[in-house]
Design a protein around this motif. Structure first.
Motif, short mmCIF file in Angstrom:
data_model
loop_
_atom_site.label_atom_id
_atom_site.label_comp_id
_atom_site.label_asym_id
_atom_site.label_seq_id
_atom_site.Cartn_x
_atom_site.Cartn_y
_atom_site.Cartn_z
N ILE A 37 -47.86 -67.93 35.16
CA ILE A 37 -46.82 -66.89 35.31
C ILE A 37 -46.57 -66.20 33.98
O ILE A 37 -46.41 -64.98 33.91
CB ILE A 37 -45.52 -67.51 35.87
CG1 ILE A 37 -45.75 -68.00 37.31
CG2 ILE A 37 -44.39 -66.49 35.84
CD1 ILE A 37 -44.61 -68.82 37.86
N LYS A 38 -46.56 -66.99 32.92
CA LYS A 38 -46.37 -66.43 31.57
C LYS A 38 -47.48 -65.44 31.24
O LYS A 38 -47.25 -64.39 30.66
CB LYS A 38 -46.37 -67.59 30.56
CG LYS A 38 -45.83 -67.25 29.19
CD LYS A 38 -45.76 -68.53 28.36
CE LYS A 38 -45.25 -68.25 26.96
NZ LYS A 38 -45.20 -69.48 26.14
N GLY A 39 -48.72 -65.78 31.64
CA GLY A 39 -49.85 -64.89 31.41
C GLY A 39 -49.71 -63.58 32.17
O GLY A 39 -50.02 -62.50 31.64
N TYR A 40 -49.24 -63.64 33.41
CA TYR A 40 -49.03 -62.43 34.21
C TYR A 40 -47.92 -61.57 33.61
O TYR A 40 -48.01 -60.33 33.60
CB TYR A 40 -48.70 -62.79 35.66
CG TYR A 40 -49.93 -63.04 36.50
CD1 TYR A 40 -50.64 -61.98 37.06
CD2 TYR A 40 -50.41 -64.32 36.70
CE1 TYR A 40 -51.79 -62.20 37.81
CE2 TYR A 40 -51.55 -64.55 37.46
CZ TYR A 40 -52.24 -63.49 38.01
OH TYR A 40 -53.38 -63.71 38.74
N SER A 41 -46.88 -62.22 33.09
CA SER A 41 -45.78 -61.47 32.47
C SER A 41 -46.25 -60.77 31.20
O SER A 41 -45.88 -59.62 30.93
CB SER A 41 -44.62 -62.42 32.14
OG SER A 41 -44.09 -62.99 33.31
N LYS A 42 -47.08 -61.45 30.43
CA LYS A 42 -47.61 -60.87 29.19
C LYS A 42 -48.48 -59.66 29.48
O LYS A 42 -48.40 -58.63 28.80
CB LYS A 42 -48.42 -61.95 28.46
CG LYS A 42 -48.81 -61.58 27.04
CD LYS A 42 -49.48 -62.77 26.35
CE LYS A 42 -49.90 -62.41 24.93
NZ LYS A 42 -50.55 -63.56 24.26
N CYS A 43 -49.32 -59.77 30.50
CA CYS A 43 -50.18 -58.66 30.90
C CYS A 43 -49.35 -57.48 31.41
O CYS A 43 -49.64 -56.32 31.11
CB CYS A 43 -51.16 -59.13 31.97
SG CYS A 43 -52.40 -57.91 32.44
N LEU A 44 -48.30 -57.78 32.17
CA LEU A 44 -47.40 -56.74 32.67
C LEU A 44 -46.75 -55.99 31.50
O LEU A 44 -46.67 -54.76 31.50
CB LEU A 44 -46.33 -57.35 33.56
CG LEU A 44 -45.19 -56.42 33.98
CD1 LEU A 44 -45.72 -55.24 34.79
CD2 LEU A 44 -44.13 -57.19 34.78
N ASN A 45 -46.29 -56.72 30.50
CA ASN A 45 -45.66 -56.08 29.33
C ASN A 45 -46.63 -55.13 28.64
O ASN A 45 -46.24 -54.05 28.18
CB ASN A 45 -45.18 -57.14 28.34
CG ASN A 45 -43.97 -57.90 28.86
OD1 ASN A 45 -43.23 -57.38 29.70
ND2 ASN A 45 -43.77 -59.11 28.39
N SER A 46 -47.90 -55.52 28.57
CA SER A 46 -48.92 -54.65 27.98
C SER A 46 -49.07 -53.36 28.79
O SER A 46 -49.17 -52.27 28.23
CB SER A 46 -50.25 -55.38 27.90
OG SER A 46 -51.27 -54.54 27.41
N LEU A 47 -49.07 -53.48 30.11
CA LEU A 47 -49.19 -52.31 30.98
C LEU A 47 -47.97 -51.39 30.84
O LEU A 47 -48.10 -50.16 30.84
CB LEU A 47 -49.34 -52.74 32.44
CG LEU A 47 -50.74 -53.19 32.86
CD1 LEU A 47 -50.68 -53.93 34.19
CD2 LEU A 47 -51.69 -52.00 32.97
N LEU A 48 -46.79 -51.99 30.71
CA LEU A 48 -45.58 -51.19 30.54
C LEU A 48 -45.60 -50.42 29.21
O LEU A 48 -45.19 -49.26 29.14
CB LEU A 48 -44.34 -52.09 30.61
CG LEU A 48 -44.06 -52.70 31.99
CD1 LEU A 48 -42.94 -53.73 31.88
CD2 LEU A 48 -43.69 -51.62 33.01
N GLU A 49 -46.11 -51.07 28.17
CA GLU A 49 -46.25 -50.39 26.87
C GLU A 49 -47.27 -49.26 26.96
O GLU A 49 -47.09 -48.20 26.37
CB GLU A 49 -46.67 -51.41 25.80
CG GLU A 49 -45.58 -52.38 25.42
CD GLU A 49 -46.09 -53.53 24.56
OE1 GLU A 49 -47.28 -53.49 24.15
OE2 GLU A 49 -45.32 -54.48 24.32
N TYR A 50 -48.35 -49.51 27.69
CA TYR A 50 -49.39 -48.50 27.89
C TYR A 50 -48.80 -47.28 28.63
O TYR A 50 -49.03 -46.13 28.25
CB TYR A 50 -50.54 -49.10 28.69
CG TYR A 50 -51.59 -48.12 29.18
CD1 TYR A 50 -52.57 -47.64 28.32
CD2 TYR A 50 -51.60 -47.71 30.51
CE1 TYR A 50 -53.54 -46.75 28.76
CE2 TYR A 50 -52.56 -46.82 30.97
CZ TYR A 50 -53.53 -46.34 30.10
OH TYR A 50 -54.48 -45.46 30.56
N GLN A 51 -48.03 -47.55 29.69
CA GLN A 51 -47.39 -46.45 30.44
C GLN A 51 -46.47 -45.63 29.53
O GLN A 51 -46.46 -44.40 29.59
CB GLN A 51 -46.57 -47.02 31.60
CG GLN A 51 -47.38 -47.47 32.79
CD GLN A 51 -46.49 -47.84 33.98
OE1 GLN A 51 -46.91 -47.70 35.11
NE2 GLN A 51 -45.28 -48.30 33.76
#
Length: 289
Positions: A37-51
């Motif tokens: 779950i921590k890995g999915y949250s980290k990846c999500l944060n990267s996508l939000l920064e990209y957006q």
């Protein structure tokens, strides 16, 4: 432009993470682990920064080959290949989950490739383990981290399992002391024999109940212990996060994963067959072993 009633990709991802935490969504019937779950949250944060950087909001239909090309360039400035590969594995998983819910019909994500490269990982020899074990430490805090690190090097457990070892996990079979524990990642039991006399010594100090500590602190202090023990053989790293053209001192390259690699390598050097080591270590795939 996204229709008002159409959920965007990252909003769905946020919802997925929350449902994974509660157990509402599962993988093959099993709850997602805290680390996953921590890995999915980290990846999500990267996508939000990209957006935010691109000033856009990703819809499911936006997850196409143009996105793959641009997002890869974005990630290459920030991550190593293996980490980028992990991002795409998670993106594909989320897209598939959303498609199965009928939220989109976009199949382009299936063409995303999760690139990988071999990473140079060090292990500690039995001689180096002895140097660490015999190091005189007056700092009781460091002594505690040294003990847990060594127990990891003797058992080969992942850190998520190592830190939850308790007295109930030990038993004796035909005169051999054993550790039995259900691994967090695979949900399967592993049976680990005592192959090093020092393992018993370290465990008895804590009555077989390992002291509580954070993964972050263990990572930091195991390097400090190795430095004090003089684990300073020059090591040249040619791949991964530590890649550089000049050698490190070996203690600088030690991570928590060093424990697992050390245990498996030293068992192999003792002549234990790979299949048997995999049963002890809990590896399910020969390629990853």
């Amino acid at each position: 432009v996204i229709e008002e009633d159409k959920q965007c990709f990252t909003d769905y991802w946020k919802s997925f993470v929350e449902k994974a935490k509660s157990g509402e969504v599962r993988h093959n019937g099993n709850r997602y682990t805290e680390g996953t779950i921590k890995g999915y949250s980290k990846c999500l944060n990267s996508l939000l920064e990209y957006q935010k950087k691109k000033k856009l909001t990703l819809s499911f239909d936006d997850i196409n080959m143009d996105f793959y090309t641009d997002y890869t360039l974005y990630l290459e400035e920030r991550l190593i290949k293996n980490s980028i590969g992990e991002h795409y594995k998670k993106i594909k998983h989320i897209m598939k989950a959303a498609r199965l819910e009928g939220l989109h019909s976009n199949m382009q994500y299936e063409n995303f490739t999760a690139t990988e490269e071999e990473v140079d990982n060090v292990y500690l020899t039995e001689e180096e383990l002895t140097k660490i074990a015999e190091l005189e430490l007056t700092d009781t805090r460091l002594d505690k981290y040294r003990d847990v690190f060594l127990i990891g090097c003797y058992t080969g457990l992942r850190v998520s399992d190592l830190l939850k070892i308790r007295k109930k996990h030990f038993y004796e079979a035909e005169g051999v002391q054993m550790l039995k524990i259900k691994t967090q990642k695979t949900k399967k039991d592993v049976y680990i024999p005592f192959l090093w006399d020092d393992l018993k010594v370290r465990l008895e100090k804590y009555d077989y109940n390992l002291p509580k500590m954070s993964e972050q602190h263990l990572r930091k202090e195991c390097r400090e212990v190795a430095r004090l023990a003089g684990i300073n053989t020059p090591v040249l790293i040619n791949s991964g996060r530590l890649k550089r053209s000049t050698p490190y001192e070996k203690w600088e390259t030690i991570s928590i994963h060093t424990c697992r690699r050390t245990a498996c390598t030293n068992m192999f050097k003792k002549g234990i067959p790979p299949k048997q080591i995999m049963m002890i270590s809990g590896h399910t795939k020969e390629a990853s072993f």
